[in-house]
Motif scaffolding. Structure first.
Motif, PDB file in Angstrom:
ATOM      1  N   THR A 257       0.830  -1.207   0.000  1.00 37.07           N
ATOM      2  CA  THR A 257       0.000   0.000   0.000  1.00 37.07           C
ATOM      3  C   THR A 257       0.869   1.263   0.000  1.00 37.07           C
ATOM      4  N   ALA A 258       0.270   2.355  -0.450  1.00 33.93           N
ATOM      5  CA  ALA A 258       0.983   3.635  -0.430  1.00 33.93           C
ATOM      6  C   ALA A 258       1.373   4.026   0.987  1.00 33.93           C
ATOM      7  N   GLU A 259       0.523   3.667   1.955  1.00 39.91           N
ATOM      8  CA  GLU A 259       0.822   3.974   3.357  1.00 39.91           C
ATOM      9  C   GLU A 259       2.041   3.206   3.851  1.00 39.91           C
ATOM     10  N   THR A 260       2.205   1.970   3.371  1.00 37.22           N
ATOM     11  CA  THR A 260       3.399   1.197   3.733  1.00 37.22           C
ATOM     12  C   THR A 260       4.648   1.876   3.192  1.00 37.22           C
ATOM     13  N   HIS A 261       4.618   2.281   1.948  1.00 39.53           N
ATOM     14  CA  HIS A 261       5.771   2.974   1.367  1.00 39.53           C
ATOM     15  C   HIS A 261       6.060   4.282   2.112  1.00 39.53           C
ATOM     16  N   ALA A 262       5.018   4.991   2.503  1.00 37.58           N
ATOM     17  CA  ALA A 262       5.228   6.241   3.241  1.00 37.58           C
ATOM     18  C   ALA A 262       5.902   5.980   4.583  1.00 37.58           C
ATOM     19  N   PHE A 263       5.508   4.881   5.240  1.00 36.19           N
ATOM     20  CA  PHE A 263       6.162   4.579   6.515  1.00 36.19           C
ATOM     21  C   PHE A 263       7.637   4.263   6.299  1.00 36.19           C
ATOM     22  N   TRP A 264       7.964   3.495   5.255  1.00 33.70           N
ATOM     23  CA  TRP A 264       9.380   3.157   5.042  1.00 33.70           C
ATOM     24  C   TRP A 264      10.202   4.419   4.772  1.00 33.70           C
ATOM     25  N   ARG A 265       9.625   5.381   4.082  1.00 32.58           N
ATOM     26  CA  ARG A 265      10.355   6.639   3.888  1.00 32.58           C
ATOM     27  C   ARG A 265      10.603   7.331   5.226  1.00 32.58           C
ATOM     28  N   GLU A 266       9.584   7.335   6.063  1.00 39.34           N
ATOM     29  CA  GLU A 266       9.702   7.956   7.386  1.00 39.34           C
ATOM     30  C   GLU A 266      10.742   7.231   8.243  1.00 39.34           C
ATOM     31  N   TYR A 294      10.306  -0.676  -3.732  1.00 38.38           N
ATOM     32  CA  TYR A 294      10.717  -0.533  -2.330  1.00 38.38           C
ATOM     33  C   TYR A 294      12.039   0.219  -2.173  1.00 38.38           C
ATOM     34  N   TYR A 295      12.711   0.547  -3.275  1.00 31.92           N
ATOM     35  CA  TYR A 295      13.839   1.459  -3.171  1.00 31.92           C
ATOM     36  C   TYR A 295      13.349   2.892  -2.961  1.00 31.92           C
ATOM     37  N   GLY A 296      12.135   3.171  -3.416  1.00 30.55           N
ATOM     38  CA  GLY A 296      11.624   4.522  -3.322  1.00 30.55           C
ATOM     39  C   GLY A 296      12.210   5.410  -4.400  1.00 30.55           C
ATOM     40  N   SER A 297      12.195   6.698  -4.133  1.00 33.76           N
ATOM     41  CA  SER A 297      12.660   7.677  -5.113  1.00 33.76           C
ATOM     42  C   SER A 297      14.169   7.893  -4.989  1.00 33.76           C
ATOM     43  N   THR A 298      14.839   7.989  -6.143  1.00 35.77           N
ATOM     44  CA  THR A 298      16.274   8.290  -6.160  1.00 35.77           C
ATOM     45  C   THR A 298      16.524   9.750  -6.523  1.00 35.77           C
ATOM     46  N   ALA A 299      15.472  10.547  -6.577  1.00 34.27           N
ATOM     47  CA  ALA A 299      15.640  11.946  -6.972  1.00 34.27           C
ATOM     48  C   ALA A 299      16.510  12.721  -5.987  1.00 34.27           C
ATOM     49  N   ARG A 300      16.337  12.441  -4.697  1.00 32.20           N
ATOM     50  CA  ARG A 300      17.109  13.148  -3.669  1.00 32.20           C
ATOM     51  C   ARG A 300      18.228  12.299  -3.101  1.00 32.20           C
ATOM     52  N   LEU A 301      17.965  11.006  -2.954  1.00 34.16           N
ATOM     53  CA  LEU A 301      18.964  10.091  -2.410  1.00 34.16           C
ATOM     54  C   LEU A 301      19.302   9.062  -3.475  1.00 34.16           C
ATOM     55  N   PRO A 302      20.556   8.945  -3.871  1.00 37.24           N
ATOM     56  CA  PRO A 302      20.903   8.043  -4.975  1.00 37.24           C
ATOM     57  C   PRO A 302      20.592   6.582  -4.685  1.00 37.24           C
ATOM     58  N   GLN A 303      20.602   6.188  -3.399  1.00 40.65           N
ATOM     59  CA  GLN A 303      20.310   4.800  -3.052  1.00 40.65           C
ATOM     60  C   GLN A 303      18.815   4.542  -2.904  1.00 40.65           C
ATOM     61  N   GLY A 304      17.985   5.599  -3.030  1.00 39.45           N
ATOM     62  CA  GLY A 304      16.552   5.484  -2.826  1.00 39.45           C
ATOM     63  C   GLY A 304      16.179   5.949  -1.436  1.00 39.45           C
ATOM     64  N   ASP A 305      14.988   6.538  -1.297  1.00 40.79           N
ATOM     65  CA  ASP A 305      14.609   7.109  -0.001  1.00 40.79           C
ATOM     66  C   ASP A 305      13.769   6.158   0.851  1.00 40.79           C
ATOM     67  N   GLU A 306      13.636   4.877   0.419  1.00 39.93           N
ATOM     68  CA  GLU A 306      12.967   3.887   1.254  1.00 39.93           C
ATOM     69  C   GLU A 306      13.994   2.863   1.749  1.00 39.93           C
ATOM     70  N   LEU A 307      14.150   1.740   1.084  1.00 42.14           N
ATOM     71  CA  LEU A 307      15.056   0.687   1.542  1.00 42.14           C
ATOM     72  C   LEU A 307      16.196   0.532   0.535  1.00 42.14           C
ATOM     73  N   PRO A 308      17.438   0.794   0.942  1.00 41.25           N
ATOM     74  CA  PRO A 308      18.550   0.810  -0.016  1.00 41.25           C
ATOM     75  C   PRO A 308      18.992  -0.562  -0.502  1.00 41.25           C
ATOM     76  N   LEU A 309      18.578  -1.637   0.169  1.00 42.16           N
ATOM     77  CA  LEU A 309      18.816  -2.993  -0.325  1.00 42.16           C
ATOM     78  C   LEU A 309      17.503  -3.768  -0.241  1.00 42.16           C
ATOM     79  N   ASN A 310      17.219  -4.557  -1.282  1.00 41.10           N
ATOM     80  CA  ASN A 310      16.022  -5.393  -1.292  1.00 41.10           C
ATOM     81  C   ASN A 310      16.381  -6.759  -1.857  1.00 41.10           C
ATOM     82  N   PHE A 311      15.980  -7.803  -1.154  1.00 47.75           N
ATOM     83  CA  PHE A 311      16.313  -9.153  -1.590  1.00 47.75           C
ATOM     84  C   PHE A 311      15.691  -9.443  -2.947  1.00 47.75           C
TER      85      PHE A 311
END
Length: 551
Positions: A257-266, A294-311
């Motif tokens: 869900t979008a809410e799950t992604h928002a929490f991972w960013r937080e 699940y990497y999220g956006s790379t616009a601000r953080l090159p590794q992504g603003d959610e989870l920088p590693l995903n299996f």
């Protein structure tokens, strides 16, 4: 940084070995994966997943513990780059170590206390310090999708509709009848009856889901992350990353869900604020397009603003299939899909199997050739590879598909208890441990353990292998008995070729702008590369690997 696309003027690609193709079809698209845009430590680390209960017992109670693990750290990395007797891994992932009523620990009763079976909080701090002294990092499982039903939070929440922690979990006055999102045809509901109401627990009644919509729960989870980071932990593996916040029943409401992604960013922002180089590793067991989100956006953080590693679960399946069949087409197709779906510059997390899978040695019927192939390909692909303890030995699964049989004690020698304990092991050792153990393989240059050690050393000796980009040289069309690709970082270019089958194969011609190929790792039976102008050909015996630096 030199990304793979910058290679185009230097490299003409001809597929290695392919099946028949239609001359009227357009040529397959070039497959490229960029090098990680971040130079964080985890982008060039080899991780080792271990189950503390099964690694080494120090006190004879039959259960592995943290002091036992500390005593075995030199096996994993002795801190001396000049030695060749350690495995050479860079980071440890500890499966759940917090207090829990279960052997597996995924139902936590106290997030601030190490399971007494494993030792004390001070033992975990000492483990981190000893690992750091050897150049290794330590990440731990942080299970925040759910707690144990025996956790004081849940007991309080269940005590009364007026409880101050009632909204720390999800309650309903009726069974909403939601099925598990991974099996909507399953019998039973994910809502469980208690004290005249129903609570939500997607996995089972003993693990009620935390309600991460509640601000106090989110703050508590962040506080717990800070607590362990301050004690020396270097990051977290995040269980059930897809299932945090639900918006309704069914796949779209209970997963991703979008809410799950928002929490991972937080949560990710909080962890970075506490320890900027800490890593988060997500378990999103799903398809490539969904994992990529699940990497999220790379616009601000090159590794992504959610989870920088995903299996990378789909790649794991492709690796095992290729090792079994001798055909790398599935790997080539998966790399192609990743190149089109993953955000540019993020780091992958490839693996063969983990604690939820039948062990790779059992899936591959214990055959040496396929085991060698699986290890060789995984350890030469981009990303941060994760090894599962015992995998480097070819450790078999236990006799059943139960989770315990996937997590049997580590065999250090051929004795009845495998050198794991002086008492009775908490669970039976895997069959064949008398032959498949560290002592038997450690001084055998032809052992699987020796191959893992050598491949990890080769990886560490080459920045391009550690964290470079990839240009696939194998066609995505037709059967691929060999898998060839370039790994590139800056001015370093490394050619990797694997023969996936049991018979000799010749690649080529490969059009490479190189005066010579310097061997970094080649099986003894691999011949010298052949050259005619810029066209190179390589002949590899069955199950062989060659790695060369282009000069």
């Amino acid at each position: 940084m030199l990304r793979a696309s910058r290679l185009l003027p230097l490299l003409a690609v001809t597929s290695c070995v392919t099946g028949p193709s239609n001359p009227n079809e357009p040529p397959p698209a070039r497959v490229e994966l960029a090098a990680p845009a971040s130079d964080a430590w985890y982008t060039h680390a080899v991780f080792y997943e271990l189950f503390v209960r099964s690694f080494q017992d120090s006190n004879g109670d039959g259960k592995g513990d943290l002091p036992g693990l500390i005593s075995r750290l030199d096996y994993l990395n002795d801190g001396d780059p000049s030695t060749t007797t350690d495995l050479g891994v860079d980071a440890l992932w500890l499966m759940p170590v917090f207090a829990s009523p279960s052997y597996h620990g995924y139902d936590v009763t106290d997030y601030e206390r190490v399971n007494p079976d494993y030792g004390t909080n001070e033992d975990l701090e000492r483990l981190c310090a000893e690992a750091h002294r050897r150049g290794m990092r330590v990440i731990v499982d942080l299970v925040i999708n759910h707690s144990s039903s025996q956790h004081p939070w849940f007991i309080d929440s269940a005590s009364s509709p007026g409880s101050a922690r009632r909204d720390w979990y999800q309650w309903s006055d009726k069974d909403l009848g939601w099925k598990p999102p991974w099996d909507i045809f399953a019998n039973g509901s994910t809502w469980h009856a208690l004290n005249g109401a129903y609570y939500y627990g997607v996995f089972w009644s003993g693990m009620p889901d935390l309600n991460l919509r509640t601000p106090a729960v989110r703050e508590e989870v962040k506080r717990l992350a800070s607590f362990w980071l301050a004690k020396g932990v270097d990051g977290f593996r995040l269980d059930a990353a897809r299932y945090l916040i639900e918006t309704g029943g069914g796949l779209t409401g209970q997963a991703d869900t979008a809410e799950t992604h928002a929490f991972w960013r937080e949560f990710s922002e909080h962890v970075r604020s506490v320890k900027p180089d800490a890593v988060l590793v997500g378990e999103a067991w799903t398809t490539t397009p969904l994992i990529a989100t699940y990497y999220g956006s790379t616009a601000r953080l090159p590794q992504g603003d959610e989870l920088p590693l995903n299996f990378n679960f789909p790649l794991s399946e492709a690796l095992l299939k290729a090792a079994q069949s001798g055909d790398g087409n599935g790997i080539a197709l998966k790399l192609s899909e990743m190149s089109g779906r993953y955000p540019a510059g993020v780091a992958d997390a490839p693996f063969l199997t983990n604690h939820d899978n039948i062990r790779v040695a059992t899936q591959l019927a214990g055959k040496p050739g396929p085991l060698v192939t699986a290890a060789s390909v995984m350890l030469t692909l981009p990303g941060s590879p994760f090894l599962y303890y015992g995998e480097e030995l070819g450790l078999a699964n236990g006799p059943t598909s139960r989770d315990e049989d996937k997590r049997t004690p580590m065999p250090w020698d051929s004795s009845a208890s495998g050198g794991f304990t002086t008492g009775s092991p908490w669970f039976a050792l895997a069959p064949g441990h008398e032959r498949t153990n560290v002592a038997t393989q450690t001084d055998d240059p032809g052992s699987l353990l020796s191959r893992y050690r050598a491949l990890i050393r080769a990886r560490h000796a080459s920045p391009a292998l550690e964290r470079g980009g990839l240009t696939l040289l194998t066609s995505t069309r037709g059967r691929a008995p060999t898998l060839a690709f370039l790994r590139t970082l800056g001015s370093e270019r490394v050619l990797v070729v694997h023969n996936l089958g049991d018979t000799s194969e010749t690649t080529g011609p490969l059009e490479l702008e190189a005066e010579s190929l310097e061997p970094l790792f080649t099986d003894a039976s691999v011949g010298s590369p052949g050259r005619s102008g810029t066209a190179w050909s390589l002949t590899l015996p069955g199950r062989a690997t060659g790695i060369w630096r282009l000069r």
